[in-house]
Enzyme design. Structure first.
Site, mmCIF file in Angstrom:
data_model
loop_
_atom_site.group_PDB
_atom_site.id
_atom_site.type_symbol
_atom_site.label_atom_id
_atom_site.label_comp_id
_atom_site.label_asym_id
_atom_site.label_seq_id
_atom_site.Cartn_x
_atom_site.Cartn_y
_atom_site.Cartn_z
ATOM 1 N N LYS A 263 0.857 -1.191 0.000
ATOM 2 C CA LYS A 263 0.000 0.000 0.000
ATOM 3 C C LYS A 263 0.888 1.233 0.000
ATOM 4 C CE LYS A 263 -3.309 2.646 2.817
ATOM 5 N NZ LYS A 263 -4.223 2.658 3.977
ATOM 6 N N ASP A 268 -2.412 10.122 3.932
ATOM 7 C CA ASP A 268 -3.829 9.771 4.026
ATOM 8 C C ASP A 268 -4.528 10.765 4.953
ATOM 9 O OD1 ASP A 268 -6.310 8.633 4.218
ATOM 10 O OD2 ASP A 268 -5.667 6.910 5.426
ATOM 11 N N LYS A 275 -9.768 12.912 8.454
ATOM 12 C CA LYS A 275 -9.351 12.389 9.756
ATOM 13 C C LYS A 275 -9.385 13.527 10.774
ATOM 14 C CE LYS A 275 -6.466 8.523 8.254
ATOM 15 N NZ LYS A 275 -7.344 7.440 8.756
ATOM 16 N N GLU A 348 -9.476 4.037 1.842
ATOM 17 C CA GLU A 348 -8.907 4.222 0.500
ATOM 18 C C GLU A 348 -7.868 3.157 0.162
ATOM 19 O OE1 GLU A 348 -7.654 5.545 3.120
ATOM 20 O OE2 GLU A 348 -5.525 5.176 2.822
ATOM 21 N N ARG A 350 -7.795 -0.066 0.510
ATOM 22 C CA ARG A 350 -8.360 -1.249 -0.166
ATOM 23 C C ARG A 350 -8.718 -0.928 -1.612
ATOM 24 N NH1 ARG A 350 -12.977 -1.613 4.323
ATOM 25 N NH2 ARG A 350 -11.275 -0.683 5.490
HETATM 26 N N1 BES Z 1 -4.385 4.274 6.826
HETATM 27 C C1 BES Z 1 -5.580 4.038 7.561
HETATM 28 C C2 BES Z 1 -5.409 2.935 8.600
HETATM 29 C C3 BES Z 1 -4.653 3.316 9.837
HETATM 30 C C4 BES Z 1 -5.260 4.054 10.831
HETATM 31 C C5 BES Z 1 -3.364 2.863 10.019
HETATM 32 C C6 BES Z 1 -4.559 4.357 11.982
HETATM 33 C C7 BES Z 1 -2.682 3.160 11.181
HETATM 34 C C8 BES Z 1 -3.277 3.900 12.160
HETATM 35 C C9 BES Z 1 -6.693 3.593 6.612
HETATM 36 O O1 BES Z 1 -6.665 4.145 5.352
HETATM 37 C C10 BES Z 1 -7.969 4.021 7.249
HETATM 38 O O2 BES Z 1 -8.175 5.200 7.367
HETATM 39 N N2 BES Z 1 -8.798 3.063 7.618
HETATM 40 C C11 BES Z 1 -10.028 3.342 8.264
HETATM 41 C C12 BES Z 1 -11.067 2.419 7.669
HETATM 42 C C13 BES Z 1 -12.486 2.788 8.054
HETATM 43 C C14 BES Z 1 -12.888 4.099 7.421
HETATM 44 C C15 BES Z 1 -13.417 1.692 7.597
HETATM 45 C C16 BES Z 1 -9.858 3.073 9.750
HETATM 46 O O3 BES Z 1 -9.167 2.120 10.120
HETATM 47 O O4 BES Z 1 -10.393 3.842 10.535
HETATM 48 ZN ZN ZN Z 2 -4.864 4.755 4.672
HETATM 49 MN MN MN Z 3 -7.640 6.036 5.281
#
Ligand code: BES
Ligand code: ZN
Ligand code: MN
Length: 495
Positions: A263, A268, A275, A348, A350
């Site tokens: 990835k 992000d 966020k 994003e 996935r």
């Molecule tokens: N890059 C993040 C995952 C992440 C979050 C990694 C915190 C390390 C620490 C990913 O893109 C993400 O934002 N995932 C969301 C998915 C949700 C919206 C279904 C998440 O984990 O909150």
């Molecule tokens: Zn991410």
């Molecule tokens: Mn994300």
């Protein structure tokens, strides 16, 4: 950051520089170290025995004691190795790191190592060298003032160890890959853009004569990569779909063909599902750690040249917001024809991986392994020391899990509970990009990826927790760990 030189010496003290002398010592019980191996060593009676007593040194793993050593005008360091029956590669790696850090504190440029006969075992010798090379990592690229005061180790003399430079070189190739991954993850997102990842791939291709194909936005559009491109839409940085490939030079058929996918979201922000609160937006430069692990592995594999064909694939992009950004509720079509309702722009990773998986499968590889900082839920489930592994092919899963203890990069198998797939049903499209809001977020993310692999053996590593350390530990200082490189290289070389 400089790698010390290793020398193999069949002793004697006269040859040992005026630096430190490090003894590895096992723990016998809570109060006494195991010293039977040590009697007869130089200055055992004059220095080591009094030091053990004075420091109440037990040999517990991670403990040290130091004293002046008059005969050599240097210092003696005792390094606790823990219980003899519990010794493994990781204990050796950590002990090597303890040696490295203690010598830095003592400003010693050289050290002679006496770890009994342990380092005559190739796997331990490799682990020792890895522990040293990983410990040298220091990121001062963004400091205006560099540390010039500390003297770091330049020379390591291994005493009574059968000469084996190839093993040291192997460790150096692997850790150079891990340290490249750390550099890429530590550098902020205004330096590491998708173009910079493509630049790094270009340099690796030149250095090791790897095949390289970088797909621009238009190329990806032609391939129908609507899922990946939806993530790139809101960013001013051009996306880069990176495909690097190592092929063995020998005429023999490669023993297998593997695709590694990382990835590569260089930042992000979450997109319109921005966020906020404690979502740690300021850390999201690390959302390309999967890509970094894949490029680090390419560095190591290019140097080691095994008899396997390895494809390194990264759908690199930022996840940002502008007037063209994807809107929650938008429907896009991935390159396998599946339609996705993007109900959350922060899921994003996935979307980028979906098109990368379809691309990888078309290469006709025997196995696909992806690494991704995919879900915050993974950090909740396994914390920062253990990554989750998902997959359905027992042979692939077992071989990856067998590599883990050898490298000290811990992984734990997570379930791919098919019944959770239903929670991603969409009214308007084939599926949504997120599942049940109440839990199981890492599992639904993995199930989403699974929809983009038809028949190739596939494993997914969710490394969200393991790629970053707030606090230094063992051979890692605070920041990027380079997680995945050592695991992948070990797996590629031993399976
Ligand atoms: N890059 C993040 C995952 C992440 C979050 C990694 C915190 C390390 C620490 C990913 O893109 C993400 O934002 N995932 C969301 C998915 C949700 C919206 C279904 C998440 O984990 O909150
Ligand atoms: Zn991410
Ligand atoms: Mn994300």
């Amino acid at each position: 950051m400089q790698y010390p030189d290793f020398q193999f010496l069949s002793s004697q003290l006269a040859q040992v520089a005026q630096g430190c002398y490090a003894f590895g010592i096992f723990e016998q019980n809570d109060t006494t170290p195991e010293t039977t191996h040590l009697a007869g060593l130089p200055f055992y009676n004059d220095v080591v025995v009094p030091l053990i007593q004075e420091a109440q040194f037990t040999g517990k793993q991670g403990t040290t004691a130091t004293a002046n050593c008059l005969p050599t005008r240097g210092k003696v360091i005792l390094v606790g190795l823990g219980k003899q029956e519990a010794i493994d590669e990781e204990a050796i790696r950590q002990a090597a790191s303890t040696v490295y850090r203690t010598c830095a504190q003592l400003h010693s440029p050289s050290v002679a190592i006496h770890f009994m006969a342990l380092l005559n075992d190739k796997t331990y010798l490799k682990a020792f060298a890895e522990g040293i090379f990983l410990s040298t990592y220091l990121d001062e690229r963004f400091k205006s003032k560099k540390d010039t005061k500390t003297t770091y180790l330049k020379k390591i003399d291994l005493l009574h160890v059968v000469e084996d430079h190839p093993t040291i070189q192997l460790a150096q190739k692997i850790t150079t890959g891990a340290n490249l991954a750390r550099d890429l993850v530590n550098a902020p997102a205004n330096h590491v853009t998708p173009s910079m990842l493509a630049q790094t791939a270009t340099e690796l291709a030149q250095k090791y004569h790897l095949e390289l194909n970088i797909l621009e936005k238009e190329d990806c559009a032609r391939l129908g990569m609507g899922a990946y491109l939806s993530v790139t839409q809101g960013s001013s940085e051009p996306p880069k779909f990176i495909h690097l490939c190592y092929k063995p030079k020998s005429m023999a058929q490669p023993s297998s063909k593997i695709a590694l996918i990382g990835k590569g979201v260089t930042f992000d922000c979450g997109g319109l599902n921005l966020k906020t609160g404690n979502a740690q937006i300021e850390l999201m430069k690390f959302d390309m750690a999967g890509a970094a692990a894949v490029l680090g592995t390419a560095e190591a594999i290019g140097a080691i040249q095994p008899n396997k064909e390895v494809h390194f694939i990264i759908a690199a992009t930022e996840n940002m917001i502008n007037g063209s950004a994807t809107k929650p509720g938008d429907v896009v079509t991935a390159s396998n024809g599946k339609t996705i309702e993007i109900d959350n722009t922060d899921a994003e990773g996935r979307l980028t991986l979906a098109d990368a998986l379809v691309y990888a499968e078309k290469l006709g590889v025997d196995a696909i392994v992806d690494l991704a900082t995919l879900t915050g839920a993974m950090v909740v489930a396994l914390g920062t020391r253990i990554a989750g592994i998902f997959g359905t092919d027992p042979k692939l899963m077992n071989s990856l899990m067998a590599a883990s203890p050898r490298t000290g990069e811990k992984i734990w198998q997570m379930p791919l509970e098919e019944s959770y797939l239903k929670s991603m049903d969409s009214i308007i499209a084939d599926m949504r990009n997120t599942g049940n809001k109440k839990g199981g977020g890492s599992i639904t993310a993995a199930l989403f990826l699974k929809q983009f692999v038809e028949k190739t053996a596939w494993a997914h590593l969710d490394i969200a927790g393991t790629v970053w350390k707030e606090q230094p530990c063992a051979y890692h200082n605070a920041g990027a760990t380079g997680f995945g490189v050592r695991l992948l290289v070990d797996w590629l070389l031993n399976s």
